[in-house]
Write a protein that holds these residues in place. Sequence first.
Motif: not given
Length: 398
Positions: A195-199, A157-161
């Motif tokens: 929440g504590t998840q950032i993308e 997905d070309m994402r930094v998680q």
Amino acid sequence: MTDVAYDVDDDTIAVVEDTDLPRRLKDEVYETLEAREGATVEEADELAKAVETRYLDTRVEPLDPVGTVSAQSIGEPGTQLTMNTFHYAGVAEIDVTQGLPRLIELVDARKTPDTPMMTVYLEDEYATEREKAHEVVWNIEATQILALGDVSTNVADMRVQISLNEDTLQERLITAEEVAGIIEDSLGVKTVQQGTQIEFGPEEPSYRDLLQLVEELRDITFKGIEEVSRVVIRREELETGTEEFVLYTEGSAFGDVLEIEGVDASRTTCNNIHEIHRNLGIEAAREAIIEETNNTLAEQGLDDVNVRHLMLVADMMTNRGEIESIGRHGISGSKESVLARAAFEVTVNHLLNAAIHGEVDELDGVTENVIVGKPIKLGTGDVDLRMGSTTSGSGQAD
């Protein structure tokens, strides 16, 4: 008369003021007499005379070569210094340069020490309550993303998680929303935070841009001071018998630390003399040079070097209002004497430039007179003694 009101009678004041002591020593005599309640005028006179005698005995004789003596007094024991990095004052987690390398750093007036560090004292409840002290710690120590949680990349997905740790966020007094906001401001990307998840990810699908974002993410300082990589907190006992928390930092940003709430700016210090100069002025830098050189010698068991030799070096380095090194780029390189400059380093360059510009050497200093074989103008070398004859024929010194 003394400017400060001391609890002593007029006769005692008259006795002390009649001595040749400087004001600082007179004030110390008054303080000692105050501590000795009921001291008589005779006792005050005896004390003042004893201090005056010691003071006059310790003064330098006229024409004494103080510079040469200081160089010998520091240089000779300096050959005994080891060339290792030592743990600082029992703080095993922090390495600080000591010994000969540290002494060279100081006299060379290096812009940044090899191992910059600060000793941060706290005030009020911050000094006595561990939780409050930790608030100051997190405001000083640089917090990077890997200290707050885990970072992974989703190539499909070309994402930094980013998965943040809730306990760490609470401990370091920072929220997930603040983390997401700092990422957006620093990287110029749009984040999605739940929440504590950032993308987040690059604007255009690109594996190279994705990796670049991860690298830049790791360099962001989310809280604290970027230059301070680590802070160690210790509970120490003061001379007064009380205990308080003291912080030792790996890395230095003296001006920024002084502005943090809870930091006692009157006692906090660092081992970078240039930072002290920028924030507290040239007099504070002079004191720092004396203190640091004295501590470096004391660490090696050489604390019998008279502090006045170190004071002379510090005075020479700071008397123009800026910190100058001892070497050819500072004091030695700015001497008026051509021969003195040439004797230190890059001899040919100095002599060639002096010849091109037609410089004249007045032969006033020690080095240049030694080079040309003349007596130096210090000690007996500055005394002009002649023998004259009288009508009776007896020799007499004029």
